[in-house]
Design an enzyme around this catalytic site. Sequence first.
Site, mmCIF file in Angstrom:
data_model
loop_
_atom_site.group_PDB
_atom_site.id
_atom_site.type_symbol
_atom_site.label_atom_id
_atom_site.label_comp_id
_atom_site.label_asym_id
_atom_site.label_seq_id
_atom_site.Cartn_x
_atom_site.Cartn_y
_atom_site.Cartn_z
ATOM 1 N N ALA A 168 25.576 -25.519 22.474
ATOM 2 C CA ALA A 168 27.123 -25.617 22.564
ATOM 3 C C ALA A 168 27.616 -24.423 23.451
ATOM 4 O O ALA A 168 27.130 -23.368 23.030
ATOM 5 C CB ALA A 168 27.952 -25.375 20.966
ATOM 6 N N GLU A 211 22.097 -19.891 15.090
ATOM 7 C CA GLU A 211 23.476 -20.283 15.318
ATOM 8 C C GLU A 211 23.879 -18.847 14.651
ATOM 9 O O GLU A 211 24.720 -18.080 14.812
ATOM 10 C CB GLU A 211 24.277 -21.047 14.462
ATOM 11 N N GLU A 257 20.222 -29.803 17.615
ATOM 12 C CA GLU A 257 20.926 -31.317 17.125
ATOM 13 C C GLU A 257 21.357 -32.340 18.420
ATOM 14 O O GLU A 257 21.599 -33.590 17.579
ATOM 15 C CB GLU A 257 22.264 -30.150 16.535
ATOM 16 N N GLY A 275 23.714 -26.322 19.277
ATOM 17 C CA GLY A 275 24.164 -28.198 19.341
ATOM 18 C C GLY A 275 22.502 -28.653 20.405
ATOM 19 O O GLY A 275 22.815 -29.973 20.051
HETATM 20 N N1 DAK Z 1 26.460 -21.002 25.903
HETATM 21 C C1 DAK Z 1 27.011 -20.748 27.256
HETATM 22 N N2 DAK Z 1 26.605 -20.327 28.788
HETATM 23 C C2 DAK Z 1 24.740 -20.312 28.420
HETATM 24 C C3 DAK Z 1 24.284 -21.388 27.660
HETATM 25 C C4 DAK Z 1 25.238 -20.895 25.605
HETATM 26 N N3 DAK Z 1 24.881 -21.972 24.688
HETATM 27 N N4 DAK Z 1 23.740 -20.661 26.928
HETATM 28 C C5 DAK Z 1 22.729 -19.822 27.882
HETATM 29 N N5 DAK Z 1 24.622 -20.001 29.284
HETATM 30 C C6 DAK Z 1 24.293 -19.274 30.542
HETATM 31 C C7 DAK Z 1 24.071 -18.058 30.582
HETATM 32 O O1 DAK Z 1 25.419 -17.171 30.287
HETATM 33 C C8 DAK Z 1 23.637 -17.759 31.478
HETATM 34 O O2 DAK Z 1 25.266 -17.546 32.712
HETATM 35 P P1 DAK Z 1 24.962 -16.769 33.370
HETATM 36 O O3 DAK Z 1 25.230 -15.414 33.545
HETATM 37 O O4 DAK Z 1 24.081 -16.533 34.549
HETATM 38 O O5 DAK Z 1 26.701 -17.036 34.198
HETATM 39 C C9 DAK Z 1 22.546 -19.254 32.709
HETATM 40 O O6 DAK Z 1 22.934 -20.094 30.972
HETATM 41 C C10 DAK Z 1 21.147 -18.323 32.383
HETATM 42 O O7 DAK Z 1 20.901 -17.876 30.814
HETATM 43 P P2 DAK Z 1 20.011 -16.814 30.436
HETATM 44 O O8 DAK Z 1 20.302 -15.366 31.738
HETATM 45 O O9 DAK Z 1 20.760 -16.284 29.379
HETATM 46 O O10 DAK Z 1 18.403 -16.984 30.257
HETATM 47 P P3 DAK Z 1 18.014 -16.905 30.158
HETATM 48 O O11 DAK Z 1 16.073 -16.778 30.993
HETATM 49 O O12 DAK Z 1 17.116 -15.285 29.816
HETATM 50 O O13 DAK Z 1 17.697 -17.266 28.596
HETATM 51 C C11 DAK Z 1 18.204 -18.414 26.250
HETATM 52 C C12 DAK Z 1 17.894 -18.286 28.311
HETATM 53 C C13 DAK Z 1 17.938 -19.925 26.597
HETATM 54 C C14 DAK Z 1 17.469 -17.080 25.679
HETATM 55 C C15 DAK Z 1 19.529 -17.502 26.950
HETATM 56 O O14 DAK Z 1 20.605 -18.477 27.416
HETATM 57 C C16 DAK Z 1 20.162 -17.870 25.218
HETATM 58 O O15 DAK Z 1 19.847 -17.086 23.970
HETATM 59 N N6 DAK Z 1 21.203 -18.765 25.249
HETATM 60 C C17 DAK Z 1 22.279 -19.064 23.826
HETATM 61 C C18 DAK Z 1 21.433 -19.528 23.090
HETATM 62 C C19 DAK Z 1 22.110 -19.677 21.708
HETATM 63 O O16 DAK Z 1 22.424 -18.846 20.843
HETATM 64 N N7 DAK Z 1 22.896 -21.042 21.846
HETATM 65 C C20 DAK Z 1 23.406 -21.708 20.935
HETATM 66 C C21 DAK Z 1 23.191 -21.722 19.966
HETATM 67 S S1 DAK Z 1 24.176 -22.274 18.770
HETATM 68 C C22 DAK Z 1 30.552 -24.799 16.604
HETATM 69 C C23 DAK Z 1 29.878 -26.345 16.138
HETATM 70 C C24 DAK Z 1 28.145 -26.064 16.605
HETATM 71 C C25 DAK Z 1 27.940 -25.100 17.463
HETATM 72 C C26 DAK Z 1 29.451 -23.388 17.150
HETATM 73 C C27 DAK Z 1 29.876 -23.760 16.751
HETATM 74 N N8 DAK Z 1 32.031 -25.277 15.997
HETATM 75 C C28 DAK Z 1 32.064 -26.889 15.552
HETATM 76 C C29 DAK Z 1 32.960 -24.562 15.831
HETATM 77 C C30 DAK Z 1 26.799 -24.614 18.020
HETATM 78 C C31 DAK Z 1 26.725 -23.539 17.875
HETATM 79 C C32 DAK Z 1 25.082 -23.486 19.297
HETATM 80 O O17 DAK Z 1 24.570 -24.436 19.990
#
Ligand code: DAK
Length: 259
Positions: free
Chosen positions: A67, A135, A115, A112
């Site tokens: 997400a 998460e 999911e 997400g």
């Molecule tokens: N959201 C927004 N931007 C994201 C993103 C995300 N989930 N994942 C990556 N990006 C963006 C990065 O910020 C970066 O943007 P810039 O800095 O270039 O502007 C760009 O994508 C490239 O990412 P990285 O530079 O970080 O790339 P790397 O190869 O170094 O790393 C990575 C890739 C996938 C390991 C890393 O980007 C990462 O850890 N990303 C986040 C993974 C993550 O934690 N995803 C979220 C999972 S939690 C909810 C319901 C559901 C959810 C939440 C709330 N509610 C009902 C409230 C679900 C939550 C999730 O999905």
Amino acid sequence: MQYEILTLEINNGIAILTINREKALNALNRQTFSELEHFFGEAGHDIPDLKGVIITGAGEKAFVAGADITEFAGLSPKEGMALSKRGQDILYLIERFHKPVVAAIKGFALGGGCELAMACHLRIAGEKARFGQPEVNLGLTPGYGGTQRLVQYIGKTKALELLLTADMIGAEEAYRLGLVNAVVAPGEEMAKATELIEKIAAKAPYAVAKVIECVNAFYEEGDGFWKEVDAFGECCATEDFKEGAAAFVEKRKANFTGK
Ligand code: DAK
């Protein structure tokens, strides 16, 4: 509805939905959810002779990296619950879609994104795909069904390990655990997803839709046996059942019409 994030291409009866936010690794923002809702709730039902849907992400690096984290900072508990419920309802539209929906996964499928992939009926992973529910790193639980579907697909032991540690797993491990249906060489994801949909498209469409309903009934209602009895009876009333049985007896390929 004009899509800003999704691109929709219809290729030989297969709808290919690509999530186009490559710079943000295709993270699911509100707009993406609205467009998915529109496709699976409305537009997808009006496509003539649809065989199935493939969902994929733009670029090579990610299916969907979660997400959009920038959108949910500062949510109140009430807003968080509403967002979670809305996301779950939209993923249900995919899970309940009457035609097969296949995720073609290159790169990261996290949070997400994992999911979303799990809400699809089938998942094809490229060798470089990575799966995880990170998460807890953000101080959250999964909100779009991750705690439920991951357990359904890979069992409580491994699901709890992934959910609690936020560890990522590769495509081969995902296949071994039963999270994905096949692992293919990079670049072959779409071809394999297409092959699966084409194979299913040769079967009786009404029966295919009913199988999806019956399987979902187990998970949604806790018991799908009654649903199976109804579905079996309903299939008996179709032209396709007569055709399928006749084709078997006559040792020929069935020509299903969906009636
Ligand atoms: N959201 C927004 N931007 C994201 C993103 C995300 N989930 N994942 C990556 N990006 C963006 C990065 O910020 C970066 O943007 P810039 O800095 O270039 O502007 C760009 O994508 C490239 O990412 P990285 O530079 O970080 O790339 P790397 O190869 O170094 O790393 C990575 C890739 C996938 C390991 C890393 O980007 C990462 O850890 N990303 C986040 C993974 C993550 O934690 N995803 C979220 C999972 S939690 C909810 C319901 C559901 C959810 C939440 C709330 N509610 C009902 C409230 C679900 C939550 C999730 O999905």
